[in-house]
Design an enzyme around this catalytic site. Structure first.
Site, PDB file in Angstrom:
ATOM      1  N   GLY A  12      42.256  44.073  32.568  1.00 24.30           N
ATOM      2  CA  GLY A  12      40.874  43.764  32.219  1.00 24.30           C
ATOM      3  C   GLY A  12      40.720  42.596  31.259  1.00 24.30           C
ATOM      4  N   ASN A  14      40.073  39.476  31.939  1.00 27.19           N
ATOM      5  CA  ASN A  14      38.888  38.680  32.293  1.00 27.19           C
ATOM      6  C   ASN A  14      37.610  39.385  31.837  1.00 27.19           C
ATOM      7  OD1 ASN A  14      39.330  36.096  33.849  1.00 27.19           O
ATOM      8  ND2 ASN A  14      40.767  37.448  34.907  1.00 27.19           N
ATOM      9  N   ARG A  73      37.545  54.461  52.919  1.00 25.26           N
ATOM     10  CA  ARG A  73      37.016  53.233  52.319  1.00 25.26           C
ATOM     11  C   ARG A  73      35.486  53.316  52.181  1.00 25.26           C
ATOM     12  NH1 ARG A  73      40.182  49.073  51.073  1.00 25.26           N
ATOM     13  NH2 ARG A  73      41.954  49.219  52.431  1.00 25.26           N
ATOM     14  N   MET A  98      41.091  45.485  42.412  1.00 28.30           N
ATOM     15  CA  MET A  98      42.036  45.311  43.519  1.00 28.30           C
ATOM     16  C   MET A  98      41.740  46.249  44.685  1.00 28.30           C
ATOM     17  SD  MET A  98      43.563  42.819  42.165  1.00 28.30           S
ATOM     18  CE  MET A  98      45.043  42.457  43.074  1.00 28.30           C
ATOM     19  N   ILE A 100      39.709  46.277  48.625  1.00 28.13           N
ATOM     20  CA  ILE A 100      38.954  45.577  49.662  1.00 28.13           C
ATOM     21  C   ILE A 100      37.661  46.339  49.867  1.00 28.13           C
ATOM     22  CG2 ILE A 100      38.913  45.007  52.124  1.00 28.13           C
ATOM     23  CD1 ILE A 100      41.971  44.556  51.900  1.00 28.13           C
ATOM     24  N   HIS A 117      39.590  34.893  41.839  1.00 25.59           N
ATOM     25  CA  HIS A 117      40.824  35.004  42.614  1.00 25.59           C
ATOM     26  C   HIS A 117      41.828  33.988  42.062  1.00 25.59           C
ATOM     27  CE1 HIS A 117      43.387  35.833  46.036  1.00 25.59           C
ATOM     28  NE2 HIS A 117      43.559  34.537  46.170  1.00 25.59           N
ATOM     29  N   LEU A 152      37.719  38.627  53.174  1.00 28.04           N
ATOM     30  CA  LEU A 152      38.467  38.706  51.916  1.00 28.04           C
ATOM     31  C   LEU A 152      38.710  37.319  51.314  1.00 28.04           C
ATOM     32  CD1 LEU A 152      40.089  40.591  49.970  1.00 28.04           C
ATOM     33  CD2 LEU A 152      42.105  40.005  51.334  1.00 28.04           C
TER      34      LEU A 152
HETATM   35  C1  GAR Z   1      43.485  37.941  37.462  1.00 25.13           C
HETATM   36  O1  GAR Z   1      44.453  36.944  37.531  1.00 25.13           O
HETATM   37  C2  GAR Z   1      42.546  37.845  38.654  1.00 25.13           C
HETATM   38  O2  GAR Z   1      42.321  36.524  39.058  1.00 25.13           O
HETATM   39  C3  GAR Z   1      43.322  38.597  39.680  1.00 25.13           C
HETATM   40  O3  GAR Z   1      43.909  39.678  39.018  1.00 25.13           O
HETATM   41  C4  GAR Z   1      44.106  39.328  37.646  1.00 25.13           C
HETATM   42  C5  GAR Z   1      43.419  40.376  36.824  1.00 25.13           C
HETATM   43  O4  GAR Z   1      43.702  40.216  35.483  1.00 25.13           O
HETATM   44  N1  GAR Z   1      42.476  39.037  40.753  1.00 25.13           N
HETATM   45  C6  GAR Z   1      42.893  39.228  41.990  1.00 25.13           C
HETATM   46  O5  GAR Z   1      44.042  39.075  42.333  1.00 25.13           O
HETATM   47  C7  GAR Z   1      41.814  39.660  42.965  1.00 25.13           C
HETATM   48  N2  GAR Z   1      42.281  39.615  44.288  1.00 25.13           N
HETATM   49  P1  GAR Z   1      42.840  40.969  34.394  1.00 25.13           P
HETATM   50  O6  GAR Z   1      42.741  42.431  34.816  1.00 25.13           O
HETATM   51  O7  GAR Z   1      43.619  40.823  33.128  1.00 25.13           O
HETATM   52  O8  GAR Z   1      41.492  40.320  34.331  1.00 25.13           O
END
Ligand code: GAR
Length: 197
Positions: A12, A14, A73, A98, A100, A117, A152
């Site tokens: 988390g 971001n 899903r 994570m 879909i 992404h 996706l």
């Molecule tokens: C980040 O790098 C994000 O871009 C990626 O997962 C990481 C999450 O980090 N997202 C994906 O791969 C989505 N397909 P975080 O939980 O520390 O924010």
């Protein structure tokens, strides 16, 4: 007040960057917006503790609980939507979420669902983006914030951050360099969406 709901699956970071930007830049006063909830599909997602420590509501909708259903899903997404909609979101922000998502989910939040992404889309959709960029001999890597569509890792590109690939990089060192830029880019894009829609 515009409600923002953030979905996470893991650390988390971001989400934390967005929360910190909202605090530092006084989004509540300047943008009439707040982070109303952080929701995870994993009960042990590290980001949940951070969100709680900031006084943000948290919820868990475990995707594994739907594994025995005929349409897991769809059932999971329906439960997730019910939880999200409790907060009447103006924006739903996927931040390392994570899963879909089904077409029904995407349609329900059309125009207010964004994702980050870790690649320069349209290159390297899906998983293991940094390994694949290194294997392909890319000289630059990065991350993309985009609107979510049923396909996706597609959808309108809202912003990209580019970093150099350096000699000796591993997937881990590259991921770290990209992630630092994600933390700058994502809060900016969310703030823009709050002002411009
Ligand atoms: C980040 O790098 C994000 O871009 C990626 O997962 C990481 C999450 O980090 N997202 C994906 O791969 C989505 N397909 P975080 O939980 O520390 O924010």
């Amino acid at each position: 007040m515009k409600n923002i709901v953030i979905l996470i699956s893991g650390s988390g970071s971001n989400m934390a960057a967005i929360v910190q930007a909202a605090q530092a830049d006084h989004w509540d006063k300047r943008l009439d917006a707040r982070i109303s909830a952080v929701i995870s599909n994993r009960p042990n997602a590290l980001g949940l503790a951070f969100a709680k420590s900031q006084g943000i509501a948290t919820a868990v909708v475990e995707h594994t609980a739907f594994a025995t259903e005929r349409q897991p899903r769809e059932a999971f997404d329906a439960a997730l939507m019910t939880t999200i909609d409790t907060y009447q979101p103006y924006l739903v922000v996927l931040a390392g979420f994570m899963r879909i998502l089904t077409p029904g989910f995407v349609a329900h939040y059309a125009g207010r669902l964004v994702n980050i992404h870790p690649s320069l889309l349209p290159a390297f959709t899906g998983l293991h983006t940094h390994e694949r960029a290194l294997q392909a001999g890319c000289q630059f890597a990065g991350a993309t914030v985009h609107r979510v569509t049923t396909e996706l890792d597609h959808g309108e590109i809202l912003a990209q951050a580019v970093v150099p690939v350096l000699a000796g990089d591993t997937a881990e060192t590259l991921a770290e360099r990209v992630l630092a830029q994600e933390h700058v880019m994502y809060p900016r894009v969310v703030a823009q969406l709050l002002t411009r829609g």
